[in-house]
Design a protein around this motif. Structure first.
Motif, mmCIF file in Angstrom:
data_model
loop_
_atom_site.group_PDB
_atom_site.id
_atom_site.type_symbol
_atom_site.label_atom_id
_atom_site.label_comp_id
_atom_site.label_asym_id
_atom_site.label_seq_id
_atom_site.Cartn_x
_atom_site.Cartn_y
_atom_site.Cartn_z
ATOM 1 N N ALA A 84 0.790 -1.222 -0.022
ATOM 2 C CA ALA A 84 0.038 0.053 -0.074
ATOM 3 C C ALA A 84 0.925 1.103 -0.055
ATOM 4 N N GLY A 85 0.431 2.129 -0.700
ATOM 5 C CA GLY A 85 1.178 3.502 -0.669
ATOM 6 C C GLY A 85 0.967 4.339 -2.110
ATOM 7 N N GLU A 86 1.352 5.548 -2.170
ATOM 8 C CA GLU A 86 0.849 6.345 -3.268
ATOM 9 C C GLU A 86 1.794 5.860 -4.545
ATOM 10 N N LEU A 87 1.380 6.485 -5.662
ATOM 11 C CA LEU A 87 1.929 6.300 -6.920
ATOM 12 C C LEU A 87 3.455 6.544 -6.745
ATOM 13 N N GLY A 88 4.376 5.781 -7.237
ATOM 14 C CA GLY A 88 5.673 5.970 -7.064
ATOM 15 C C GLY A 88 6.601 5.907 -6.014
ATOM 16 N N CYS A 89 5.843 4.993 -4.904
ATOM 17 C CA CYS A 89 6.481 4.922 -3.487
ATOM 18 C C CYS A 89 7.518 3.798 -3.390
ATOM 19 N N GLY A 90 7.418 2.798 -4.532
ATOM 20 C CA GLY A 90 8.395 2.027 -4.369
ATOM 21 C C GLY A 90 7.923 0.224 -4.343
ATOM 22 N N LYS A 91 6.537 0.333 -4.458
ATOM 23 C CA LYS A 91 6.185 -1.068 -4.634
ATOM 24 C C LYS A 91 6.449 -1.838 -5.548
ATOM 25 N N THR A 92 6.840 -1.487 -6.742
ATOM 26 C CA THR A 92 7.052 -2.369 -7.900
ATOM 27 C C THR A 92 8.772 -2.855 -7.567
ATOM 28 N N LEU A 126 5.333 -17.220 -8.401
ATOM 29 C CA LEU A 126 4.967 -15.887 -7.713
ATOM 30 C C LEU A 126 4.104 -15.112 -8.655
ATOM 31 N N PHE A 127 2.854 -14.905 -8.056
ATOM 32 C CA PHE A 127 1.821 -13.807 -8.716
ATOM 33 C C PHE A 127 1.943 -12.469 -8.360
ATOM 34 N N HIS A 128 1.968 -11.721 -9.083
ATOM 35 C CA HIS A 128 2.459 -10.209 -8.858
ATOM 36 C C HIS A 128 1.115 -9.367 -9.703
ATOM 37 N N MET A 129 0.363 -8.967 -8.678
ATOM 38 C CA MET A 129 -0.989 -8.350 -9.258
ATOM 39 C C MET A 129 -0.878 -6.708 -8.802
ATOM 40 N N ASP A 130 -1.620 -5.794 -9.927
ATOM 41 C CA ASP A 130 -1.972 -4.578 -9.384
ATOM 42 C C ASP A 130 -2.991 -4.115 -9.567
ATOM 43 N N VAL A 131 -4.019 -3.968 -8.532
ATOM 44 C CA VAL A 131 -5.450 -3.665 -8.717
ATOM 45 C C VAL A 131 -5.607 -2.391 -8.633
ATOM 46 N N TYR A 132 -4.611 -1.226 -9.009
ATOM 47 C CA TYR A 132 -4.916 0.012 -9.124
ATOM 48 C C TYR A 132 -6.015 0.350 -10.011
ATOM 49 N N ARG A 133 -6.408 -0.222 -11.092
ATOM 50 C CA ARG A 133 -7.329 0.323 -12.122
ATOM 51 C C ARG A 133 -8.727 -0.240 -11.846
ATOM 52 N N LEU A 134 -9.045 -1.376 -10.874
ATOM 53 C CA LEU A 134 -9.993 -1.842 -10.661
ATOM 54 C C LEU A 134 -10.903 -1.216 -9.794
ATOM 55 N N GLU A 135 -12.218 -0.699 -10.026
ATOM 56 C CA GLU A 135 -12.743 0.283 -8.997
ATOM 57 C C GLU A 135 -13.767 -0.602 -8.001
ATOM 58 N N THR A 136 -13.863 -1.658 -7.898
ATOM 59 C CA THR A 136 -14.385 -2.389 -6.824
ATOM 60 C C THR A 136 -14.238 -3.788 -6.584
ATOM 61 N N ARG A 152 -1.401 -21.878 -4.492
ATOM 62 C CA ARG A 152 -0.720 -22.288 -5.605
ATOM 63 C C ARG A 152 0.776 -21.676 -5.562
ATOM 64 N N GLY A 153 0.923 -20.373 -4.887
ATOM 65 C CA GLY A 153 2.242 -19.662 -5.216
ATOM 66 C C GLY A 153 1.873 -18.662 -4.036
ATOM 67 N N ILE A 154 2.919 -17.978 -4.154
ATOM 68 C CA ILE A 154 3.035 -16.406 -3.416
ATOM 69 C C ILE A 154 2.505 -15.498 -4.100
ATOM 70 N N THR A 155 1.691 -14.713 -3.407
ATOM 71 C CA THR A 155 0.909 -13.389 -3.975
ATOM 72 C C THR A 155 1.573 -12.107 -3.386
ATOM 73 N N VAL A 156 1.847 -11.198 -4.652
ATOM 74 C CA VAL A 156 2.313 -9.840 -4.052
ATOM 75 C C VAL A 156 1.125 -9.012 -4.719
ATOM 76 N N MET A 157 0.466 -8.174 -3.992
ATOM 77 C CA MET A 157 -0.782 -7.480 -4.628
ATOM 78 C C MET A 157 -0.346 -5.785 -4.550
ATOM 79 N N GLU A 158 -0.153 -5.148 -5.402
ATOM 80 C CA GLU A 158 0.056 -3.636 -5.357
ATOM 81 C C GLU A 158 -1.735 -3.120 -5.118
ATOM 82 N N TRP A 159 -1.575 -2.332 -4.506
ATOM 83 C CA TRP A 159 -2.870 -1.515 -4.073
ATOM 84 C C TRP A 159 -3.977 -2.675 -3.499
#
Ligand SMILES: Nc1ncnc2c1ncn2[C@@H]1O[C@H](COP(=O)(O)OP(=O)(O)OP(=O)(O)O)[C@@H](O)[C@H]1O
Ligand SMILES: [Mg+2]
Length: 159
Positions: free
Chosen positions: A36-44, A79-89, A105-112
């Motif tokens: 969690a954290g604003e755009l460009g904070c370093g999540k990726t 490793l599943f890397h998700m970014d749900v920024y664009r999903l509204e609900t 099934r794996g490790i999940t990393v979820m941005e936002w």
């Protein structure tokens, strides 16, 4: 359950990668990390580190999955890397079926992922980023499930 908290400060993207790598070495199939954290904070950047720690080849380029919603990498486990920024609900999220990644099934990393804590498993490691300066970031790692306490204890003791 009592929450455990660990706070870190990094002074460059490389330091953020290194911290992610240390964490990644402690993760195993079924673990979920929510960033969690604003755009460009370093999540990726942090996720690049996790990928290295999970044994994904350094030749693999870990990029933001904003448009694909999810990228999958092969390391010691998946490793599943998700970014749900664009999903509204969370309804849209559940419609995508991406929550199937939580089934172990794996490790999940979820941005936002903090957008909808109510649909996430309690067994999750939360990482909240704050921008302190141009190159300076605070990462606050928290969790309350026994598995997460185990990971945070391992990270703190440097195992
Ligand atoms: N200490 C630091 N840790 C991580 N990134 C840093 C740091 N200092 C500066 N940066 C810069 O901040 C940016 C972080 O980008 P990154 O793509 O990881 O952010 P993000 O949180 O994933 O953003 P988004 O929400 O758009 O996906 C990069 O440009 C990186 O060079
Ligand atoms: Mg990102």
């Amino acid at each position: 359950m009592k929450e455990k908290r660990l706070s870190y400060r990094t002074e460059s993207p490389e330091e953020t990668v290194q911290l992610g790598q240390k964490l990644g070495r402690l993760l195993t199939r079924g673990d979920l990390v929510v960033l969690a954290g604003e755009l460009g904070c370093g999540k990726t950047w942090f996720t690049k580190g996790i990928a290295l720690g999970v044994g994904v080849s350094p030749r693999e380029v870990v990029t933001s999955p904003s448009f694909a919603l999810m990228n999958e990498y092969a390391g010691d486990c998946r490793l599943f890397h998700m970014d749900v920024y664009r999903l509204e609900t969370h309804g849209t999220f559940l419609d995508t079926g991406l929550d199937e990644c939580f089934d172990g099934r794996g490790i999940t990393v979820m941005e936002w992922g903090d957008k909808w804590p109510e649909i996430l498993p309690v067994c999750r490691l939360n990482v909240a980023f704050s921008i302190l300066g141009e190159q300076s970031r605070e990462l606050l790692l928290t969790g309350e499930h026994p598995r997460i306490i185990e990971i945070l204890t391992g990270l703190k003791s440097g195992i």
